[in-house]
Scaffold this active site. Sequence first.
Site, mmCIF file in Angstrom:
data_model
loop_
_atom_site.group_PDB
_atom_site.id
_atom_site.type_symbol
_atom_site.label_atom_id
_atom_site.label_comp_id
_atom_site.label_asym_id
_atom_site.label_seq_id
_atom_site.Cartn_x
_atom_site.Cartn_y
_atom_site.Cartn_z
ATOM 1 N N GLU A 46 -0.336 -24.154 28.709
ATOM 2 C CA GLU A 46 -0.947 -24.009 27.253
ATOM 3 C C GLU A 46 -1.762 -22.639 26.872
ATOM 4 O O GLU A 46 -2.410 -22.346 27.944
ATOM 5 C CB GLU A 46 -1.662 -25.215 26.418
ATOM 6 C CG GLU A 46 -0.764 -26.477 26.474
ATOM 7 C CD GLU A 46 -0.921 -27.396 27.655
ATOM 8 O OE1 GLU A 46 0.110 -28.468 27.616
ATOM 9 O OE2 GLU A 46 -1.595 -27.476 28.357
ATOM 10 N N THR A 47 -1.547 -22.074 25.740
ATOM 11 C CA THR A 47 -2.250 -21.141 25.214
ATOM 12 C C THR A 47 -2.872 -21.654 24.007
ATOM 13 O O THR A 47 -1.972 -22.169 23.036
ATOM 14 C CB THR A 47 -1.544 -19.853 24.948
ATOM 15 O OG1 THR A 47 -0.790 -19.289 26.446
ATOM 16 C CG2 THR A 47 -2.394 -18.554 24.646
#
Length: 283
Positions: A46-47
């Site tokens: 995830e970002t």
Amino acid sequence: MKLHFQQVDVFSTEPFKGNPLAVVTGADSLTDAQMAAIANWTNLSETSFLLKPSSPEADYRVRIFTPHSELPFAGHPTLGSAHVWQTLSHTSEKGPEKDLIVQECAAGLVPIRKLAGGLAFAAPPRRRCGPASEEERNRALQALRLNADDVLDIQWADNGPGWLVLHLTDREAVLAIQPDWAALVGQKLGVVGKWEKEPAASGACFEVRALVGENPGYEDPVTGSLNASIAQWLIESGKAPERYTAFQGTALGRAGRVSIEKQGDDIWVGGAVVTRIDGTIAL
């Protein structure tokens, strides 16, 4: 254009043994396509992108992207984003650290509080719970190369990402799983089993794994959303005490530690967060 960028390690105090998260701050000027492109490029699970809140109750708003899609909620991005927001706020003119942070995300408002050595979020409501269908059970068993008698129960425990969880007999059974990645495509499976011999001085413990059937499939090192929904299921069904520690990432050589504690109606999911990279990202 340059924006502030940090990469943090979540759910472990040991360097590079937790779950990494990329965080882009001041991201209000970015388009959906730019956020998706950055998340695809970082190639982390995830970002997150920090924006100004739209709710007056929230301290900030976050959007969370995998390399392929956007999520309404995820656990380690929640703690990692709160850590970055708090760090930047504390070093600015906004004032001292807050004991309670309120995050706004697509799943709603999520309270986050300080712990000794970390942060904890209040587990959001599950979007789906209850027993899996026979077809869903069979697909999951095939993907994990398990027999029906290897599993105590299979339940939906989904608070956004789409988790179906298999409760196994013990920790050893969890660590022994060798997934069939081709059969796992299209599924997000959590697996949990209790430690028979609990580590000294750590109380009740569970081993957790998160197996994601994207193409290609992968195992997530340490997963806050999964641990949150597992805790809700196991505690309310009497299969876990109101306070325990979840170990995750063992099969990947990581050292994830997730603290679980029920207080009143809330279940708090916590762990350490450490900044590993601090700089700028150029667009």
